[in-house]
Design a protein around this motif. Sequence first.
Motif, PDB file in Angstrom:
ATOM      1  N   SER A   4     -12.139  47.058  36.126  1.00  0.00           N
ATOM      2  CA  SER A   4     -10.649  47.154  36.628  1.00  0.00           C
ATOM      3  C   SER A   4      -9.564  46.040  36.479  1.00  0.00           C
ATOM      4  N   GLY A   5      -9.771  45.764  36.639  1.00  0.00           N
ATOM      5  CA  GLY A   5      -9.383  43.829  37.045  1.00  0.00           C
ATOM      6  C   GLY A   5      -9.345  43.631  35.354  1.00  0.00           C
ATOM      7  N   ARG A  38      -5.728  42.941  33.299  1.00  0.00           N
ATOM      8  CA  ARG A  38      -5.617  41.996  32.688  1.00  0.00           C
ATOM      9  C   ARG A  38      -5.089  42.728  30.717  1.00  0.00           C
ATOM     10  N   LEU A  84     -13.160  38.359  33.192  1.00  0.00           N
ATOM     11  CA  LEU A  84     -12.367  38.869  33.277  1.00  0.00           C
ATOM     12  C   LEU A  84     -11.660  38.887  32.224  1.00  0.00           C
ATOM     13  N   GLU A 100     -12.183  34.495  36.376  1.00  0.00           N
ATOM     14  CA  GLU A 100     -11.263  34.980  36.235  1.00  0.00           C
ATOM     15  C   GLU A 100     -11.556  35.414  34.277  1.00  0.00           C
ATOM     16  N   ASP A 149       0.072  36.049  39.944  1.00  0.00           N
ATOM     17  CA  ASP A 149      -0.503  37.798  41.115  1.00  0.00           C
ATOM     18  C   ASP A 149       0.713  39.292  41.024  1.00  0.00           C
ATOM     19  N   GLU A 174     -15.306  47.186  40.219  1.00  0.00           N
ATOM     20  CA  GLU A 174     -13.968  46.503  39.664  1.00  0.00           C
ATOM     21  C   GLU A 174     -13.610  45.255  38.926  1.00  0.00           C
ATOM     22  N   THR A 175     -14.506  44.869  38.404  1.00  0.00           N
ATOM     23  CA  THR A 175     -14.635  44.438  37.048  1.00  0.00           C
ATOM     24  C   THR A 175     -13.758  44.749  36.281  1.00  0.00           C
ATOM     25  N   ALA A 211      -2.615  47.166  37.980  1.00  0.00           N
ATOM     26  CA  ALA A 211      -3.222  47.259  38.780  1.00  0.00           C
ATOM     27  C   ALA A 211      -4.137  48.119  38.477  1.00  0.00           C
ATOM     28  N   THR A 259      -3.266  30.816  36.746  1.00  0.00           N
ATOM     29  CA  THR A 259      -3.723  31.711  37.294  1.00  0.00           C
ATOM     30  C   THR A 259      -4.315  31.656  39.226  1.00  0.00           C
TER      31      THR A 259
END
Length: 308
Positions: free
Chosen positions: A37-38, A42, A69, A66, A134, A34-35, A141, A128
Amino acid sequence: MDSRRRTVAELVAARWGDHRPGLWFEGRVLTHHETASGAAARAALLTDLLPGAGSHIGLLLDNTPEYPLWLSAAALARTAVAGVNPTRRGPELARDILHTECRLLITEPARLPLLSGLDLPGVRLLVTGTEEYDTLLAPYAGAEPDASRALPEDRLLLYFTSGSTGAPKAALCSQGRLAAAGHSLADQFRLGADGVHYICMPMFHGNAVIADWAPALASGAGVALRRRFSASGFLADVRAYGATYFTYVGRAIQYVLATEEREDDRDNPLRLGFGTEAGAVDAADFERRFGVRLVEGYGSSEGGAAIQ
């Protein structure tokens, strides 16, 4: 750890598909996947906002998810990050942002008052934790991390020195140098993928990024973030996250030692602390009380050495 990964971008991309817990923050847990992917999302946004390699962005953030990321995203996008110190004010703060030629400044609602009234020509602001932020990220995503274009010589960090001899200067650190530092510390201290690195020092400084985040990335360890350092919350965090490694500055060690001593202080998972200026007496007191050895290092922003 794979020593063939010579860039931070490669280390970030290597976590894709790793579904172990990888980041803890205030009750929230993200997997390594997930990190990654995030970070990829970005990075894709960053590439659209600032096309081409070599641009600079500023991070004016607490230690929230954030921060790592965006560090990871910058590596993937071949962009450099300036860690902006929130203790600076007014013209000094503006000077730091403009001096490092930041075209994009990423911050959070709590830090917006610091920017009020500042003249920052040519600097775009992303806030953020807002609906606008968002919405901006949402189309990216599905992005996947691509480290193929990153080079070891790509500039990644512009981290300010203490400014003890004048205005703070931005020390430069490349992707290759940060990746090498991560591998070196992981090897030296035998840090492994089963560890959890507690990041309680501010990530706008090299101490947290070079000596704590980078070796976690290199070894595949998880990271636990503390928004801002808290002496009273230190031991509780360490126990809650199962933290095995942390970095410090001497004043932080003094604050932790000033908390009320308890008989079970040694009942904690920490194996090692690495930092600067703890002093021999404080280091001995810390090891006696918590059962944790402190190793001193110097010059994390400029290039560093450890004293066993």
